[in-house]
Design a protein around this motif. Sequence first.
Motif, PDB file in Angstrom:
ATOM      1  N   PHE A  45      79.437  60.817  16.643  1.00 31.44           N
ATOM      2  CA  PHE A  45      80.706  60.921  15.915  1.00 31.44           C
ATOM      3  C   PHE A  45      81.185  62.362  15.823  1.00 31.44           C
ATOM      4  O   PHE A  45      82.009  62.692  14.981  1.00 31.44           O
ATOM      5  N   LYS A  46      80.657  63.227  16.699  1.00 34.61           N
ATOM      6  CA  LYS A  46      81.025  64.636  16.644  1.00 34.61           C
ATOM      7  C   LYS A  46      81.460  65.145  18.015  1.00 34.61           C
ATOM      8  O   LYS A  46      81.058  64.601  19.045  1.00 34.61           O
ATOM      9  N   TRP A  59      83.529  66.942  13.382  1.00 36.02           N
ATOM     10  CA  TRP A  59      83.588  65.485  13.462  1.00 36.02           C
ATOM     11  C   TRP A  59      84.805  65.073  14.298  1.00 36.02           C
ATOM     12  O   TRP A  59      85.860  65.695  14.191  1.00 36.02           O
ATOM     13  N   GLY A  61      85.292  61.388  14.778  1.00 33.82           N
ATOM     14  CA  GLY A  61      85.433  59.939  14.568  1.00 33.82           C
ATOM     15  C   GLY A  61      84.858  59.123  15.714  1.00 33.82           C
ATOM     16  O   GLY A  61      83.712  59.328  16.119  1.00 33.82           O
ATOM     17  N   PHE A  62      85.691  58.228  16.252  1.00 36.69           N
ATOM     18  CA  PHE A  62      85.230  57.329  17.325  1.00 36.69           C
ATOM     19  C   PHE A  62      85.742  57.779  18.697  1.00 36.69           C
ATOM     20  O   PHE A  62      85.804  56.972  19.625  1.00 36.69           O
ATOM     21  N   ASN A  64      84.347  59.596  20.953  1.00 38.40           N
ATOM     22  CA  ASN A  64      83.348  59.476  22.020  1.00 38.40           C
ATOM     23  C   ASN A  64      83.214  58.038  22.511  1.00 38.40           C
ATOM     24  O   ASN A  64      83.013  57.795  23.706  1.00 38.40           O
ATOM     25  N   ALA A 279      76.961  58.135  21.858  1.00 41.45           N
ATOM     26  CA  ALA A 279      77.834  57.020  21.472  1.00 41.45           C
ATOM     27  C   ALA A 279      77.430  55.741  22.202  1.00 41.45           C
ATOM     28  O   ALA A 279      77.380  54.658  21.601  1.00 41.45           O
TER      29      ALA A 279
END
Length: 309
Positions: A45-46, A59, A61-62, A64, A279
């Motif tokens: 998430f980074k 960060w 989020g999504f 990746n 991910a």
Amino acid sequence: MRTEALRKRRKPIAKNWQLMLMSLPAIVKIFIFSYLPMIGIVMAFKDYVPVKGIMGSAWNGFDNFAFFFQSADAWKILRNTLGLNAMLIVVELLSGVFFALLLYEVTTKKMLKVYQSVMFFPYFFSWVLVGLMLTTLLNPATGMLTTLIRELTGHEVAFYSKAWYWLIILPLVAIWKGTGFNSLIYYSALMSIDKELFEAAEIDGASKAQSIRHISIPFLLPMMVMLTILAIGHIMRADFGLFYFVPRNVSALYPVTDVLDTYVFRALTVNGDFAMSAAVGVFQSIVGFVLILGTNRLAKLFNKEYGLF
């Protein structure tokens, strides 16, 4: 009351402390190699930058996850991973049970040991060695099998150029390498069957096939279901050695042999994309966890004894 409850709780520990001490190395090993690495999940998430470290990176989020699922290769890789693993689960289950039933019919101990040794021996070969052995058979210029086909038919067969051949080759290699181990598990389950059941069936006029159908298979079913549930839990994790070393990472074969694990490996070694790899790893773990719960639930609907937990 509280002292009494505490004493009852400690009683099993005091009684089985030797067994708990013996299991301690395994628990420590699982904690170090299976639980501690979970800290790295945050990397998924980074926007990971190595010089900033995991905690220092920003960060995102999504992003990746979106990067992987929106890529052109996502559908092909998911299709290969799920399709080939499902096929391998089925063929390895059937081959393991089939050869276990054959071994059970061998009554001479000497011959039984010979058969078991011959079948079990390939299990100890590394995938690198298996890949090299396969090259000696399938090499387009000097391979023994390709040379034989060329001399018999006059046609060239390019195993390393046409991907669809590997839909057959990969399951065959997996069966050859793993059937000895798988059949041993089912054979040990067959050994627990009371021989009097087969004797009674023979007296009643049952054929060998009927004995297998009505005695052997029902005894094997719980073991078959349990191993299948565990295998389905790993369906998103392909055997890296089988899909990377055996086809020799030939790019022409990617339409069939490229799976999540080989894709992640290339993302790490070629692009150095740690975050996207993390991910994909998180995605594999979540899907595997959900599949184990779902399969276990489904198995218990048929028979409560078939459930793993």
